[in-house]
Design a protein around this motif. Sequence first.
Motif, PDB file in Angstrom:
ATOM      1  N   GLU A   4       0.876  -1.174   0.000  1.00  0.00           N
ATOM      2  CA  GLU A   4       0.000   0.000   0.000  1.00  0.00           C
ATOM      3  C   GLU A   4       0.912   1.222   0.000  1.00  0.00           C
ATOM      4  N   VAL A   5       0.671   2.094  -0.968  1.00  0.00           N
ATOM      5  CA  VAL A   5       1.507   3.282  -1.120  1.00  0.00           C
ATOM      6  C   VAL A   5       0.670   4.522  -0.849  1.00  0.00           C
ATOM      7  N   LEU A   6       1.160   5.365   0.044  1.00  0.00           N
ATOM      8  CA  LEU A   6       0.543   6.667   0.294  1.00  0.00           C
ATOM      9  C   LEU A   6       1.389   7.687  -0.445  1.00  0.00           C
ATOM     10  N   LEU A   7       0.744   8.389  -1.388  1.00  0.00           N
ATOM     11  CA  LEU A   7       1.461   9.375  -2.184  1.00  0.00           C
ATOM     12  C   LEU A   7       1.510  10.711  -1.465  1.00  0.00           C
ATOM     13  N   ASN A   8       2.369  11.595  -1.930  1.00  0.00           N
ATOM     14  CA  ASN A   8       2.507  12.923  -1.324  1.00  0.00           C
ATOM     15  C   ASN A   8       1.197  13.717  -1.342  1.00  0.00           C
ATOM     16  N   ASP A   9       0.326  13.426  -2.318  1.00  0.00           N
ATOM     17  CA  ASP A   9      -0.963  14.133  -2.392  1.00  0.00           C
ATOM     18  C   ASP A   9      -2.047  13.426  -1.571  1.00  0.00           C
ATOM     19  N   SER A  10      -1.661  12.475  -0.709  1.00  0.00           N
ATOM     20  CA  SER A  10      -2.534  11.704   0.194  1.00  0.00           C
ATOM     21  C   SER A  10      -3.387  10.654  -0.512  1.00  0.00           C
ATOM     22  N   THR A  11      -3.127  10.364  -1.777  1.00  0.00           N
ATOM     23  CA  THR A  11      -3.803   9.285  -2.492  1.00  0.00           C
ATOM     24  C   THR A  11      -3.199   7.956  -2.055  1.00  0.00           C
ATOM     25  N   LYS A  12      -4.068   6.944  -1.852  1.00  0.00           N
ATOM     26  CA  LYS A  12      -3.590   5.605  -1.509  1.00  0.00           C
ATOM     27  C   LYS A  12      -3.758   4.695  -2.716  1.00  0.00           C
ATOM     28  N   ILE A  13      -2.716   3.907  -2.977  1.00  0.00           N
ATOM     29  CA  ILE A  13      -2.747   2.939  -4.067  1.00  0.00           C
ATOM     30  C   ILE A  13      -2.271   1.609  -3.501  1.00  0.00           C
ATOM     31  N   GLU A  14      -3.023   0.548  -3.804  1.00  0.00           N
ATOM     32  CA  GLU A  14      -2.629  -0.780  -3.355  1.00  0.00           C
ATOM     33  C   GLU A  14      -2.490  -1.667  -4.575  1.00  0.00           C
ATOM     34  N   GLY A  15      -1.377  -2.395  -4.635  1.00  0.00           N
ATOM     35  CA  GLY A  15      -1.153  -3.294  -5.755  1.00  0.00           C
ATOM     36  C   GLY A  15       0.026  -4.206  -5.494  1.00  0.00           C
ATOM     37  N   GLU A  16       0.249  -5.101  -6.450  1.00  0.00           N
ATOM     38  CA  GLU A  16       1.371  -6.033  -6.335  1.00  0.00           C
ATOM     39  C   GLU A  16       2.627  -5.352  -6.848  1.00  0.00           C
ATOM     40  N   LYS A  40       5.128   8.990  -0.155  1.00  0.00           N
ATOM     41  CA  LYS A  40       5.234   9.502   1.216  1.00  0.00           C
ATOM     42  C   LYS A  40       5.517   8.342   2.170  1.00  0.00           C
ATOM     43  N   LYS A  41       4.814   7.204   1.935  1.00  0.00           N
ATOM     44  CA  LYS A  41       4.958   6.039   2.803  1.00  0.00           C
ATOM     45  C   LYS A  41       4.521   4.803   2.024  1.00  0.00           C
ATOM     46  N   ALA A  42       5.229   3.702   2.205  1.00  0.00           N
ATOM     47  CA  ALA A  42       4.878   2.432   1.559  1.00  0.00           C
ATOM     48  C   ALA A  42       4.989   1.314   2.577  1.00  0.00           C
ATOM     49  N   LEU A  43       3.930   0.508   2.673  1.00  0.00           N
ATOM     50  CA  LEU A  43       3.894  -0.602   3.625  1.00  0.00           C
ATOM     51  C   LEU A  43       3.520  -1.897   2.928  1.00  0.00           C
ATOM     52  N   VAL A  44       4.096  -3.004   3.371  1.00  0.00           N
ATOM     53  CA  VAL A  44       3.684  -4.313   2.897  1.00  0.00           C
ATOM     54  C   VAL A  44       2.321  -4.613   3.509  1.00  0.00           C
ATOM     55  N   VAL A  45       1.391  -5.090   2.682  1.00  0.00           N
ATOM     56  CA  VAL A  45       0.048  -5.419   3.163  1.00  0.00           C
ATOM     57  C   VAL A  45       0.098  -6.828   3.750  1.00  0.00           C
ATOM     58  N   LEU A  46      -0.271  -6.958   4.997  1.00  0.00           N
ATOM     59  CA  LEU A  46      -0.278  -8.259   5.669  1.00  0.00           C
ATOM     60  C   LEU A  46      -1.637  -8.922   5.462  1.00  0.00           C
ATOM     61  N   LYS A  47      -1.615 -10.151   4.971  1.00  0.00           N
ATOM     62  CA  LYS A  47      -2.867 -10.900   4.761  1.00  0.00           C
ATOM     63  C   LYS A  47      -2.817 -12.153   5.596  1.00  0.00           C
TER      64      LYS A  47
END
Length: 155
Positions: free
Chosen positions: A95-107, A147-154
């Motif tokens: 999950e990536v949080l961009l500088n403009d506060s948009t969140k994008i989740e992908g592989e 801005k921030k990137a985290l591994v998504v835990l499933k």
Amino acid sequence: MEFRKNIETLLNDFLETRKDLFLIDLKISAGDDITVILDGDNGVSVQDCLDASRAIEFNMDREEHDFSLQVMSAGLSEPLSIPRQFQKNIGREIEVLLNDSTKIEGELAKVDDEKVTLVLRYRKPKEVGKGKVDVEEEKEIPYSEIKKALVVLKF
């Protein structure tokens, strides 16, 4: 300043002997509390942390300079911050949080020195008729926009 230089030199000497490990962060507080955060291409074991700690502690004189030392692994809850961390997580959902506060989740599909490439999978309405279609697209994101990137835990 010389104290910090000594710690950095000892840490870099240790990391030269362990090419699979890399430094994420080194913090030294005003009270000389040292925190070292490591990551590794194959993870970081407790023994790796002990070895790094010993490489620093056994080569410093506590009589000359009193300090506390904590060495730890980055862990899954820590944000990804350098290309090598992104590289080791290729194939995982992030999950990536961009500088403009948009969140994008992908592989996480590709990583280079300037950007990461995510594969986004989602459903969107058909252009003609009822229902939805599956869509898969690649999105390149420069590090400068993250801005921030985290591994998504499933589980």
